[in-house]
Design an enzyme around this catalytic site. Sequence first.
Site, short mmCIF file in Angstrom:
data_model
loop_
_atom_site.label_atom_id
_atom_site.label_comp_id
_atom_site.label_asym_id
_atom_site.label_seq_id
_atom_site.Cartn_x
_atom_site.Cartn_y
_atom_site.Cartn_z
N CYS A 153 1.03 -1.16 -0.13
CA CYS A 153 0.01 -0.05 -0.05
C CYS A 153 0.79 1.32 -0.03
O CYS A 153 0.27 2.34 0.05
CB CYS A 153 -0.88 0.02 1.10
SG CYS A 153 -0.41 -0.90 2.53
N HIS B 299 -9.54 0.52 1.01
CA HIS B 299 -8.04 0.57 1.06
C HIS B 299 -7.67 0.15 -0.35
O HIS B 299 -7.81 -0.94 -0.54
CB HIS B 299 -7.38 -0.42 2.12
CG HIS B 299 -5.97 -0.39 2.31
ND1 HIS B 299 -5.08 0.16 1.21
CD2 HIS B 299 -5.22 -0.57 3.37
CE1 HIS B 299 -4.02 0.25 1.73
NE2 HIS B 299 -3.83 -0.27 3.08
N HIS C 198 -2.71 7.20 6.65
CA HIS C 198 -2.79 6.17 6.18
C HIS C 198 -4.29 5.40 6.75
O HIS C 198 -5.18 5.05 6.04
CB HIS C 198 -1.77 5.23 6.57
CG HIS C 198 -1.78 3.76 6.07
ND1 HIS C 198 -1.87 3.64 4.65
CD2 HIS C 198 -1.38 2.71 6.76
CE1 HIS C 198 -1.81 2.39 4.70
NE2 HIS C 198 -1.54 1.62 5.82
#
Length: 424
Positions: A180, A356, A320
Site C-alpha cells: 500500500c 483501502h 494512512h
Amino acid sequence: MASPTVSAPKRETDPKKRIVITGMGLVSVFGSDIDTFYDKLLQGVSGISLIDRFDASNFSVRFGGQIRDFSSKGYIDGKNDRRLDDCWRYCLVAGRRALDNASLGPEVLKTMDRSRIGVLVGSGMGGLTAFSNGVEALIQKGYKKITPFFIPYSITNMGSALLAIDTGLMGPNYSISTACATANYCFYAAANHIRRGEADIMVAGGTEAAIMATGVGGFIACRALSQRNEDPQKASRPWDKDRDGFVMGEGSGVLIMESLEHATKRGANIIAEYLGGAITCDAHHMTDPRSDGLGVSSCIAKSLEDAGVSPEEVNYVNAHATSTLAGDLAEVNAIKKVFKDTSEIKMNGTKSMIGHGLGAAGGLEAIATIKAITTGWIHPTINQYNLEPDVTIDTVPNVKKNHEVHVGMCCVCVCVCARARACV
C-alpha cells in the site's frame, strides 16, 4: 528511541529541480472524474457495497469498494480491453486522463521529446485476475491451455509498460511494488528522476484490482479485513474504538509530475507543488507496526527535511488510517512525536469512504490531498462514533470542514515484508 529533531533546510529554488503537479487522473469507486470523486468525499458518501463480481456468499467478508460501471471507451480499443486485467485497464484510463488533464494529449506529445517523459506506475498485486485464471487453466486443463498473456498481464510493471506503448513515452519506465505504499514510492522515485535531470516529466502513481476471489480470500486468511457484513458502509471506521479491520478497495491514481522550468516553458497549468518525500522501513514485523512508532515518525521527519519544511508549516495530514486495531494508533502516536503542537492540524482518512486501494491507495489519496489544498475544504472521516481517547488531533469527524492548507502531507504505510514506509 525518539525520532530525531530535524532542522529544515531552505527549500529548493532551482526551477529545474522544483517539481510541480500539472495533471491528475483516476479511476475510483466514485467514477473517473476528479471533481465528482472529491465532491463525493466532501459529502461523506460511502462507496462500499456488497461484492457481486464473483459469488462471495460463502466468504466471511462479502463487501468492498468495488468499482462498477467502469468504461474505458476512448482510451482502450475493444480487443485489448477484453484481454486486459482490470488492474491495467484502470491504469491506462487514469494515466491517459492525467495526461489529458495536463494538456498532454496525443497530438501534443507527438511534438515533444518523448525520451524525456517517463512512466512509473506501480501495483502491489499486479494482474491478479490474469494470474488466477492462468493457474486455474493449468490445474484444470493443462499447461497448453494457458493464455500467452498469462505472464505479461500478471507482472507488476505492465501498467507502466502498456501506458508507455500506448503514448510513445520513452523515458524511465518501470514499476515499484511495496504493497500500500506503492504509489508514494513511485512519486518519490519519479521526483528524483526529474531532480537528477533524467526526465522533464514523469507519469507516476499506483493501480490495483484485487476485489476478486483470490484477493479477498487471501486477505481474509490474513485476518486483516472488517467482517461487518450487516452494515458494510459503516465498516471502515478509522480511529474509532469499534474498528475491526480494513475494507478492500481498488482503482488507480496518477499524477503528472514536471519540472517547474519545463512546465513554465510550455505554459502548463500548475495545480500544486511536490516539495519532498522519504522512504523508511520498520525492520520489525510483516504486519504489526513498531510499538514506538519509529518507522513512521522517522519517515515523516525525513520527508520534512527533504521538502525543506518545518513541522510548524504542516497543517493537514491525509493519514494512512486503514481502520486496523494496531495501525491506526501507531500512526497517530508517530504523528504526535513529530508535530509537537497538533492544535492547527486537520487529519482525515480517505479510506473510510473508498476502502483501502492497496497499491492504488497513495495515488488516490494524493489526489484527495491536492484537492484539499486547491479547494480549501477537507473531506470528513466518516463512521466516527466513538473516537479513541489517544487521538487528540482533529480527524474531521463525519462532516467536511473549511481549512486553508499551507502544507499538506500524504502518509501511506505498507504492511508486507518489514513494513516499508513512504510519505510525500
